[in-house]
Design a protein around this motif. Structure first.
Motif, mmCIF file in Angstrom:
data_model
loop_
_atom_site.group_PDB
_atom_site.id
_atom_site.type_symbol
_atom_site.label_atom_id
_atom_site.label_comp_id
_atom_site.label_asym_id
_atom_site.label_seq_id
_atom_site.Cartn_x
_atom_site.Cartn_y
_atom_site.Cartn_z
ATOM 1 N N ASP A 34 0.838 -1.200 0.000
ATOM 2 C CA ASP A 34 0.000 0.000 0.000
ATOM 3 C C ASP A 34 0.876 1.255 0.000
ATOM 4 O OD1 ASP A 34 -1.790 2.034 0.404
ATOM 5 O OD2 ASP A 34 -2.818 1.098 2.093
ATOM 6 N N PRO A 35 0.745 2.134 -1.011
ATOM 7 C CA PRO A 35 1.605 3.330 -1.081
ATOM 8 C C PRO A 35 1.367 4.337 0.032
ATOM 9 C CG PRO A 35 -0.092 3.401 -2.780
ATOM 10 C CD PRO A 35 -0.152 2.036 -2.169
ATOM 11 N N LYS A 36 0.314 4.141 0.821
ATOM 12 C CA LYS A 36 0.077 5.049 1.942
ATOM 13 C C LYS A 36 0.851 4.651 3.193
ATOM 14 C CE LYS A 36 -4.525 6.569 0.512
ATOM 15 N NZ LYS A 36 -5.952 6.679 0.905
ATOM 16 N N VAL A 37 1.339 3.423 3.224
ATOM 17 C CA VAL A 37 2.067 2.970 4.415
ATOM 18 C C VAL A 37 3.450 2.427 4.079
ATOM 19 C CG1 VAL A 37 -0.026 2.470 5.735
ATOM 20 C CG2 VAL A 37 0.973 0.699 4.294
ATOM 21 N N THR A 38 3.719 2.185 2.799
ATOM 22 C CA THR A 38 5.034 1.678 2.408
ATOM 23 C C THR A 38 5.667 2.598 1.373
ATOM 24 O OG1 THR A 38 4.152 0.296 0.616
ATOM 25 C CG2 THR A 38 4.339 -0.709 2.803
ATOM 26 N N CYS A 39 6.964 2.483 1.259
ATOM 27 C CA CYS A 39 7.726 3.276 0.299
ATOM 28 C C CYS A 39 8.585 2.323 -0.531
ATOM 29 C CB CYS A 39 8.606 4.288 1.031
ATOM 30 S SG CYS A 39 9.651 5.289 -0.053
ATOM 31 N N TYR A 40 8.463 2.415 -1.842
ATOM 32 C CA TYR A 40 9.236 1.538 -2.724
ATOM 33 C C TYR A 40 10.539 2.223 -3.116
ATOM 34 C CZ TYR A 40 10.616 -1.263 -6.751
ATOM 35 O OH TYR A 40 11.317 -2.050 -7.628
ATOM 36 N N ILE A 41 11.659 1.567 -2.847
ATOM 37 C CA ILE A 41 12.978 2.080 -3.219
ATOM 38 C C ILE A 41 13.451 1.302 -4.438
ATOM 39 C CG2 ILE A 41 15.331 2.539 -2.456
ATOM 40 C CD1 ILE A 41 13.150 4.106 -0.966
ATOM 41 N N ASP A 42 13.503 1.990 -5.562
ATOM 42 C CA ASP A 42 13.787 1.324 -6.828
ATOM 43 C C ASP A 42 15.172 0.690 -6.844
ATOM 44 O OD1 ASP A 42 13.100 0.532 -9.415
ATOM 45 O OD2 ASP A 42 14.081 2.267 -10.309
ATOM 46 N N GLN A 43 16.156 1.381 -6.243
ATOM 47 C CA GLN A 43 17.523 0.856 -6.259
ATOM 48 C C GLN A 43 17.640 -0.476 -5.518
ATOM 49 O OE1 GLN A 43 16.512 3.854 -5.486
ATOM 50 N NE2 GLN A 43 17.960 5.477 -5.997
ATOM 51 N N MET A 44 16.771 -0.682 -4.544
ATOM 52 C CA MET A 44 16.811 -1.906 -3.733
ATOM 53 C C MET A 44 15.751 -2.920 -4.147
ATOM 54 S SD MET A 44 19.264 -1.141 -1.670
ATOM 55 C CE MET A 44 19.122 -2.392 -0.409
ATOM 56 N N ASN A 45 14.842 -2.513 -5.044
ATOM 57 C CA ASN A 45 13.714 -3.385 -5.416
ATOM 58 C C ASN A 45 12.965 -3.874 -4.178
ATOM 59 O OD1 ASN A 45 14.166 -3.254 -8.202
ATOM 60 N ND2 ASN A 45 15.674 -4.896 -8.117
ATOM 61 N N THR A 46 12.764 -2.939 -3.244
ATOM 62 C CA THR A 46 12.225 -3.318 -1.936
ATOM 63 C C THR A 46 11.211 -2.286 -1.459
ATOM 64 O OG1 THR A 46 14.315 -4.403 -1.366
ATOM 65 C CG2 THR A 46 12.850 -3.849 0.459
ATOM 66 N N TRP A 47 10.184 -2.776 -0.767
ATOM 67 C CA TRP A 47 9.221 -1.908 -0.097
ATOM 68 C C TRP A 47 9.590 -1.810 1.382
ATOM 69 C CZ3 TRP A 47 7.897 -4.775 -4.263
ATOM 70 C CH2 TRP A 47 7.085 -4.188 -5.240
ATOM 71 N N TYR A 48 9.573 -0.580 1.915
ATOM 72 C CA TYR A 48 9.867 -0.348 3.327
ATOM 73 C C TYR A 48 8.679 0.333 3.991
ATOM 74 C CZ TYR A 48 14.762 -1.320 2.193
ATOM 75 O OH TYR A 48 15.927 -1.920 1.778
ATOM 76 N N ASP A 49 8.492 0.024 5.261
ATOM 77 C CA ASP A 49 7.463 0.702 6.042
ATOM 78 C C ASP A 49 7.881 2.153 6.250
ATOM 79 O OD1 ASP A 49 6.250 1.657 8.749
ATOM 80 O OD2 ASP A 49 5.043 -0.082 8.183
ATOM 81 N N MET A 50 6.972 3.090 5.980
ATOM 82 C CA MET A 50 7.326 4.509 6.054
ATOM 83 C C MET A 50 7.666 4.959 7.468
ATOM 84 S SD MET A 50 4.816 6.548 3.460
ATOM 85 C CE MET A 50 4.826 6.238 1.689
#
Length: 304
Positions: A34-50
């Motif tokens: 969910d883009p409201k609670v996670t942040c996608y970092i393209d360089q890492m190909n990973t979603w992180y909790d905001m």
């Protein structure tokens, strides 16, 4: 009808509105990314909790899904997502009709702004005041607009009697060799103020974001809860449903915003490039990257 009385198909209590396994899988993927609670970092190909900055999931998830479901399962998942996108786009069109085309105050504000920014090749004097004034007069529009974006004339399609392209498209989609960013999901009509509305929406979001060398564009505060890639791809998908001239006008407005903001900063002897200008440049950069357009498109938008 096809269920054996000796080996019945189990029915589990619903955990969401899904009625099938693919539906539950699809909604679970959407929930954890969910883009409201996670942040996608393209360089890492990973979603992180905001908030906690902990890893939520990464691209390995989709490798596991491919291994588990196979080609046909992935094709079914893709088709379900396509239907969801169609539904969200239809909801957006109804939202646009209600909040833009039926609101006289919003229309007058956008009409006045259109006059100020014309011609698009020019530079707007005191641009920050002009944009801020238009945003201040339309405060109720942008939050629902953001929710719609983050969820995700003639159309470029073959003639009805040409079945070859339809068949090829079906095979390409089944094989996973198509580009979903080039897909047209809904039939649309001309919408008044559409390019300038999307441009103004982007301007309202730029102050919530900041650029860093390691992470790229990310939200300034966890409370803002806005993820950059879904924002760019949401606008890209939305504009793709309309005539290409809307995209050209939209990019031209961004270019004018960059030139006008830099002109104002130079006249005020501000040594650093404004953060909103950096964000606008990054948007053009990512837009060109995702659409695979020539880089001259972004250069021409800025350096007219």
């Amino acid at each position: 009808m096809y269920q054996s009385t000796h080996i019945p198909i189990p029915k589990f209590p619903p955990v969401d509105e899904s009625v099938t396994f693919i539906g539950r899988l699809c909604r679970e993927i959407l929930r954890i990314t969910d883009p409201k609670v996670t942040c996608y970092i393209d360089q890492m190909n990973t979603w992180y909790d905001m908030r906690t900055h902990q890893e939520v999931t990464n691209s390995c998830l989709f490798s596991e899904i491919q291994y588990s479901l196979g080609t046909f399962g992935l094709n079914g998942l893709d088709r379900l997502l396509c239907f969801m996108i169609v539904k969200e786009l239809q909801n957006f069109l109804r939202l646009y009709q209600r909040m833009i085309l039926r609101d006289k105050t919003v229309q007058e504000t956008l009409r006045a702004l259109q006059k100020v920014v014309s011609p698009l090749k020019g530079i707007i004097a005191n641009s920050s005041k002009i944009y801020s004034s238009a945003i201040a007069k339309t405060p109720k529009v942008w939050t629902p607009y953001l929710d719609s974006i983050l969820k995700d004339p003639s159309l470029p399609c073959p003639k009805e009697d040409n079945t070859l392209l339809y068949e090829i498209t079906a095979y390409l989609e089944a094989a996973g060799t198509h580009n979903p960013l080039n897909k047209i999901y809904v039939t649309t009509k001309q919408l008044s103020f559409f390019p300038i509305t999307n441009f103004l929406f982007l301007v309202t979001q730029l102050p919530k974001l900041q650029y860093t060398k390691n992470l790229g564009m990310a939200c300034r505060k966890p409370a803002d809860a806005i993820d950059w890639p879904p924002l760019v791809l949401g606008l890209l998908t939305l504009l793709k449903q309309f005539h290409s001239r809307y995209t050209e006008q939209f990019l031209a407005l961004i270019g004018q915003f960059i030139r006008s903001s830099m002109e104002q900063s130079t006249s005020q002897k501000i040594p650093e490039m404004p953060a909103d200008v950096v964000g606008a440049l990054m948007f053009l950069e990512d837009y060109v990257h995702y659409t695979k357009l020539p880089r001259r498109v972004s250069r021409c938008s800025v350096c007219i």
